[in-house]
Design a protein around this motif. Structure first.
Motif, PDB file in Angstrom:
ATOM      1  N   ARG A 380       0.832  -1.211   0.000  1.00 60.79           N
ATOM      2  CA  ARG A 380       0.000   0.000   0.000  1.00 60.79           C
ATOM      3  C   ARG A 380       0.867   1.261   0.000  1.00 60.79           C
ATOM      4  NH1 ARG A 380      -3.606  -3.484   2.874  1.00 60.79           N
ATOM      5  NH2 ARG A 380      -5.736  -3.370   2.001  1.00 60.79           N
ATOM      6  N   ALA A 381       2.000   1.218   0.679  1.00 57.73           N
ATOM      7  CA  ALA A 381       2.910   2.375   0.652  1.00 57.73           C
ATOM      8  C   ALA A 381       3.408   2.622  -0.771  1.00 57.73           C
ATOM      9  CB  ALA A 381       4.082   2.139   1.599  1.00 57.73           C
ATOM     10  N   PHE A 382       3.681   1.548  -1.502  1.00 64.58           N
ATOM     11  CA  PHE A 382       4.121   1.678  -2.896  1.00 64.58           C
ATOM     12  C   PHE A 382       3.010   2.306  -3.746  1.00 64.58           C
ATOM     13  CE2 PHE A 382       5.252   0.044  -7.133  1.00 64.58           C
ATOM     14  CZ  PHE A 382       6.610   0.303  -7.170  1.00 64.58           C
ATOM     15  N   GLN A 383       1.780   1.877  -3.506  1.00 63.96           N
ATOM     16  CA  GLN A 383       0.645   2.484  -4.222  1.00 63.96           C
ATOM     17  C   GLN A 383       0.541   3.973  -3.930  1.00 63.96           C
ATOM     18  OE1 GLN A 383      -2.639  -0.185  -2.920  1.00 63.96           O
ATOM     19  NE2 GLN A 383      -3.156  -0.259  -5.099  1.00 63.96           N
ATOM     20  N   ARG A 384       0.684   4.352  -2.666  1.00 62.36           N
ATOM     21  CA  ARG A 384       0.595   5.770  -2.308  1.00 62.36           C
ATOM     22  C   ARG A 384       1.669   6.580  -3.033  1.00 62.36           C
ATOM     23  NH1 ARG A 384       0.050   3.913   2.922  1.00 62.36           N
ATOM     24  NH2 ARG A 384       2.168   4.609   3.446  1.00 62.36           N
ATOM     25  N   SER A 385       2.879   6.028  -3.078  1.00 60.78           N
ATOM     26  CA  SER A 385       3.960   6.736  -3.756  1.00 60.78           C
ATOM     27  C   SER A 385       3.629   6.940  -5.228  1.00 60.78           C
ATOM     28  CB  SER A 385       5.270   5.949  -3.619  1.00 60.78           C
ATOM     29  OG  SER A 385       5.669   5.853  -2.268  1.00 60.78           O
ATOM     30  N   LEU A 386       3.010   5.940  -5.854  1.00 55.87           N
ATOM     31  CA  LEU A 386       2.627   6.084  -7.257  1.00 55.87           C
ATOM     32  C   LEU A 386       1.574   7.158  -7.431  1.00 55.87           C
ATOM     33  CD1 LEU A 386       2.494   2.316  -8.309  1.00 55.87           C
ATOM     34  CD2 LEU A 386       4.041   4.029  -9.255  1.00 55.87           C
ATOM     35  N   ARG A 387       0.558   7.139  -6.574  1.00 60.96           N
ATOM     36  CA  ARG A 387      -0.527   8.119  -6.717  1.00 60.96           C
ATOM     37  C   ARG A 387      -0.040   9.536  -6.461  1.00 60.96           C
ATOM     38  NH1 ARG A 387      -3.943   3.679  -4.062  1.00 60.96           N
ATOM     39  NH2 ARG A 387      -5.154   2.856  -5.828  1.00 60.96           N
ATOM     40  N   GLU A 388       0.932   9.676  -5.558  1.00 63.27           N
ATOM     41  CA  GLU A 388       1.464  11.011  -5.262  1.00 63.27           C
ATOM     42  C   GLU A 388       2.243  11.595  -6.429  1.00 63.27           C
ATOM     43  OE1 GLU A 388       3.669  10.282  -1.731  1.00 63.27           O
ATOM     44  OE2 GLU A 388       1.904  10.216  -0.423  1.00 63.27           O
ATOM     45  N   LEU A 389       2.605  10.756  -7.417  1.00 64.59           N
ATOM     46  CA  LEU A 389       3.306  11.276  -8.590  1.00 64.59           C
ATOM     47  C   LEU A 389       2.392  12.146  -9.437  1.00 64.59           C
ATOM     48  CD1 LEU A 389       5.355   8.132  -9.738  1.00 64.59           C
ATOM     49  CD2 LEU A 389       6.216  10.164  -8.567  1.00 64.59           C
ATOM     50  N   GLY A 390       1.075  11.909  -9.355  1.00 63.24           N
ATOM     51  CA  GLY A 390       0.130  12.743 -10.094  1.00 63.24           C
ATOM     52  C   GLY A 390       0.186  12.567 -11.588  1.00 63.24           C
TER      53      GLY A 390
END
Length: 944
Positions: A380-390
């Motif tokens: 889930r942390a990896f997913q968050r990092s991806l989404r934060e890329l915008g």
């Protein structure tokens, strides 16, 4: 006087402890034994012994008869023949062998001496009965072996065994169902191999306590007093366990590599210069980090990381690039490449080539998709990092990972069959994602998931009983542990190097240069020398530590170690450990022994030394024992790996750390940078963290302590003589803390050096080092149990080369082989159950070097053990099972379980507040750490 010193040294344990519980009760393995064959063997051996003694008496009578037969000058040929026959008979009886013609022998003797004939007649009758008894062994053995194999096939369906087996050995798991269906009959070579492997994992699930999936669960437990304590040591274990599975962080690393390898996606990734870089004359200095990729096809893999101070020449392009970073701290790779092409008047390919070189050198980094130590749910942390890329592609990729998240979540509560489907689907999902990212060859690690099993949090043990049993003896043992600490000589050496450079009371503000110079000028060569050093030479003499700087603290360590060895030698030489009748007994180290060693250690021993101990309790009615398995120095070590299994545990430990920190100091975690192994994932357990160059912090900025904010000074105020790490911003001492389970030696250079200023230690307690073995009896050397009061420092052991063991040989029947092992066991005094370690250069892998459970009453267990021996030169060490089956104190509805306590003691810490009867999650952390810190932590958890 020694007792007073120990009492000031020792503090109560933390109320919380971890109970490590074997997945299946000990009674599970009883079905694999051959009880009737064991009784037969005992009867045969006892009767053999009785008849041996009786045969010697009959032999003495025959000796007299031989003397009266055929020795006269006028004796004829008949007398000479009778004499030869009597001599042969005497040898057979003396050696407990039945004569070939017993009737003729009895007639010969009775005709010459009636009394001797009567004694021989009784012996022959009993010996015939023994032969008859021996003949029944083959049938008993075959029948019970078949029953044991049937029981093993039935046990193979146990949920906790199969769930763990799926992660530990998917290949074996896939073979088990067919193995069970094939049913009865003597197994062929392939089935024997499967049988041995299955048996090994079953014993792992029943008899050992190293947490891994459902093989061994962990329970969050506590010491209680008042009405909650029952005055005993029995603890109850929850019937239902909860699985907590997490994706292997190596799998996430492989996904990140696919993203970075694609030029289009790479252009959208944030980039940054190596943290902590600086200008040094005509060079730019920074910490370069190398990553060595692990083997994805092995069961356990992680990427090895190392770092060193590195320099690049200050060119015009590099200078302008670094200035551009300072003006634009939030840059993406594509933006930087475009600026670089424009600035240099070069083409896109040339700019890309230059940036790729800086990436390879580590001067420019892409930190966005790294797993950090506090990402307790790494997927889930990896997913968050991806989404934060915008970016649309990143949001789409994060969405594609939803399936992997759902599969991982489903795994913990699934049965074995469902787990297999989950693993297969998860592997396919990750492979599809890698293919979609453009990977020519998908790379998914063999071990996809790691799982810890929570066995509840309601268990408790009586605090008063625990204190009475352990407080003083464990404290005394702790006082000598620095003599065995593998890291203490390195810490002393670092201090000596610092004083040589900066002098008494000196100070160093440039830690990066200090660490670089320390390794470049001294430590690397020092480690090469110490790596080739053996603790004892060929004659058993202690070899002093490498002491190029002539440090008195290293001499104190050497003196303490030599004193320990000499005292142990004296006890051993004086017959210490011999029990009644020469049986293998015990050596009890008295308080004076330990106090003298501790006094020699005093100049080098750390003053603040929180310790963690892995202990097994032998709950015996009249003499309970605590067996010390391993000891480590550090903070919260028993708990850190399992914070994701218990809600609120990280917050409680964070609050508890504030209670025990030295006055005027703060704890700050040394993480070692991006996580490459799930063993290093844990919740936030310290208020601050140290951010080394090349790392990105995980905490809010106010709780990050960057390396350039730290300095080291020598505290030499007359009462202390130590190196102190301080933060200029905080104006306080900083105590580095390491909370990972990956050994500190595997960390990069910078964090590993910082840990030389921490309470982190490793102290394997080898009480027999340098003490010569006794004379072997029957090829077997023995060591008694070593204890101090209730604390066992070393279990009883027996060692022998494989050539001395009664191994199965061609022409020996199965029942004779089984009987031979029990004849050996009785002759050597081995207990019925032991753990055995095989040192064999011919063995493949490390399996033989790990202690294996061995049950002498199980033919299957003996067969599996013999398969570990690859050469006649193999050395085998047997150690008593302590606690044995009668001394287990962890209980579930299914029976008693092998268990181990992971407890923490706090030597040198401030006194704990008055104890209260409350669980760790009931602590009030807001009284101990800033409220804004806790609220930030809560917000981060809620976001997860």
């Amino acid at each position: 006087m020694p007792d007073q010193a120990y009492q000031t040294h020792h503090q109560d344990p933390r109320r919380a402890f971890m109970l490590r519980v074997a997945g299946l009760p000990i009674d599970t393995v009883r079905a694999l034994r051959c009880p009737a064959t064991r009784r037969w063997a005992d009867t045969v051996l006892a009767e053999e012994e009785r008849l041996r003694v009786a045969g010697e008496r009959v032999g003495d009578l025959l000796h007299d008869l031989v003397g009266r037969t055929g020795d006269g000058a006028d004796s004829g040929p008949g007398e000479a023949a009778d004499r030869r026959a009597l001599l042969k008979l005497r040898r057979e009886v003396f050696n407990n062998r039945l004569p070939q013609r017993p009737g003729e022998a009895l007639e010969l003797v009775a005709g010459r001496d009636a009394a001797t004939g009567e004694a021989l007649s009784r012996w022959l009758l009993d010996r015939r009965e023994l032969a008859g008894l021996r003949a029944t062994g083959a049938g008993l053995f075959a029948g019970e072996c078949a029953e044991a194999r049937a029981a093993l096939r039935e046990i193979a369906g146990e949920d906790r065994l199969r769930k763990g087996l799926l992660l530990a050995s998917p290949t074996l798991d896939a073979q088990i169902d067919a193995f069970v269906r094939q049913g009865e009959g003597k197994p062929d070579k392939r089935r024997r191999k499967i049988e041995r492997s299955l048996l090994s994992y079953l014993y792992r699930t029943v008899c050992k306590t190293s947490p891994f999936s459902t093989f061994t669960g962990v329970a969050l437990s506590e010491f209680e007093d008042g009405p909650a304590g029952d005055g005993g040591f029995e603890v109850r274990v929850a019937e239902e366990w909860t699985g907590h599975a997490r994706l292997n962080v190596v799998a996430l690393g492989r996904l990140a590599e696919c993203v970075i390898a694609d030029p289009v996606r790479r252009a959208d990734l944030p980039v940054a210069p190596a943290s902590g870089w600086g200008r040094d004359d005509d060079r730019v200095r920074y910490v370069r980090r190398w990553v060595t990729t692990g083997d994805d096809d092995t069961a356990v893999t992680f990427d090895a990381v190392k770092d060193r101070l590195f320099f690049l020449r200050r060119s015009g392009t590099l200078e302008r690039l670094l200035d551009f970073f300072e003006e634009h701290p939030a840059l993406r790779y594509g933006e930087l490449a475009a600026w670089l092409a424009d600035d240099a008047g070069a083409g896109a390919d040339e700019a890309e080539q230059y940036l790729a070189a800086l990436l390879d050198l580590g001067m420019v980094q892409v930190p966005a998709l790294r797993t950090a130590v506090h990402d307790t749910d790494p997927l889930r942390a990896f997913q968050r990092s991806l989404r934060e890329l915008g970016r649309p592609w990143a949001t789409e990729l994060a969405g594609r990972l939803d399936e992997a998240v759902a599969l991982t979540d489903r795994f913990g509560g699934a049965g074995p069959a469902e787990r297999r489907r989950v693993i297969a689907a998860l592997r396919a999902t990750l492979q599809d994602i890698q293919s979609g990212l453009g990977a020519e060859r998908t790379r998914v690690p063999r071990t996809l998931l790691y799982e810890d099993a929570a066995a509840g949090r309601e268990t408790a043990m009586d605090l008063a009983a625990w204190r009475e049993l352990t407080a003083e003896p464990l404290s005394r043992v702790e006082s000598v542990l620095p003599a065995f600490d593998l890291t203490l000589p390195q810490r002393v050496t670092f201090k000596g190097f610092f004083l040589a450079r900066y002098g008494q009371g000196g100070r160093c503000d440039d830690l990066l240069k200090l660490v670089h110079d320390f390794h470049e000028d001294f430590f690397d060569q020092y480690m090469t020398f110490t790596g080739s050093r053996t603790t004892f030479d060929a004659d058993g003499r202690y070899v002093p530590e490498v002491n190029w700087l002539g440090l008195p603290q290293l001499k104190a360590i050497d003196t303490a170690r030599q004193m320990f060895v000499e005292r142990m030698r004296a006890l051993w030489a004086s017959g210490g450990g011999d029990g009644d009748g020469g049986d293998l007994g015990e050596i009890d180290l008295d308080a004076g022994f330990l106090a003298d060693v501790a006094a020699e250690l005093a100049p080098a021993a750390p003053k603040f030394a929180p310790m963690s101990h892995h202990i097994q309790l032998a709950d015996r009615p009249h003499d309970p024992l605590v067996v010390l398995n391993r000891s480590y120095g550090g903070l919260s070590f028993p708990f850190s790996r399992f914070t994701h299994c218990f809600d609120g545990l990280d917050t409680a430990l964070l609050a508890g750390a504030a209670q025990v920190r030295p006055p005027g100091a703060v704890f700050a975690e040394v993480t070692g940078g991006p996580v490459t192994s799930n063993l290093n994932l844990h919740g936030r357990l310290t208020e601050y963290e140290i951010v080394c160059p090349g790392e990105t912090g995980t905490l809010p900025e106010e709780y990050r302590i960057h390396l350039d904010d730290l300095y080291i000074e020598h505290d030499d105020d007359g009462t202390a003589d130590r190196l102190v790490l301080r933060s200029a911003r905080l104006g306080r001492e900083v105590v580095p803390v390491y909370l990972g389970y990956l050994v500190p030696l595997a960390l990069p250079e910078l964090p590993r050096t910082l840990l030389l200023l921490s309470p982190t230690s490793m102290a394997p307690l080898n009480v027999w080092g340098g003490v010569p073995e006794g004379e072997p009896v029957g090829g077997v050397s023995r060591r008694p149990r070593v204890r101090h009061g209730s604390v066992v420092l070393s279990r009883r052991s027996w060692s022998a080369p494989a050539a001395e063991l009664p191994l199965h040989a061609p022409g020996v029947s199965d029942d004779e082989w089984f009987l031979g092992w029990h004849r050996f066991r009785r002759a050597t005094g081995l207990p019925d159950r032991v753990f055995v370690t095989v040192s064999d250069s011919g063995a493949r892998g490390a399996t033989g070097a790990k202690p294996q459970y061995l049950d002498f009453d199980s033919a299957l267990s003996l067969t599996a053990f013999e398969a570990l021996l690859k050469t006649a030169e193999a050395r085998v060490v047997f150690r008593e099972m302590l606690p044995d089956e009668d001394g287990l104190h962890a209980v579930s509805g299914r029976g008693r379980h092998v268990s181990e306590l992971a407890v923490e003691t706090l030597a040198g810490a401030p006194p704990l507040p008055a104890p209260e009867n409350r669980r760790p999650e009931d602590l009030a952390p807001e009284d101990l750490v800033p409220a804004e810190l806790l609220s930030a932590d809560s917000a981060r958890r809620d976001a997860s």
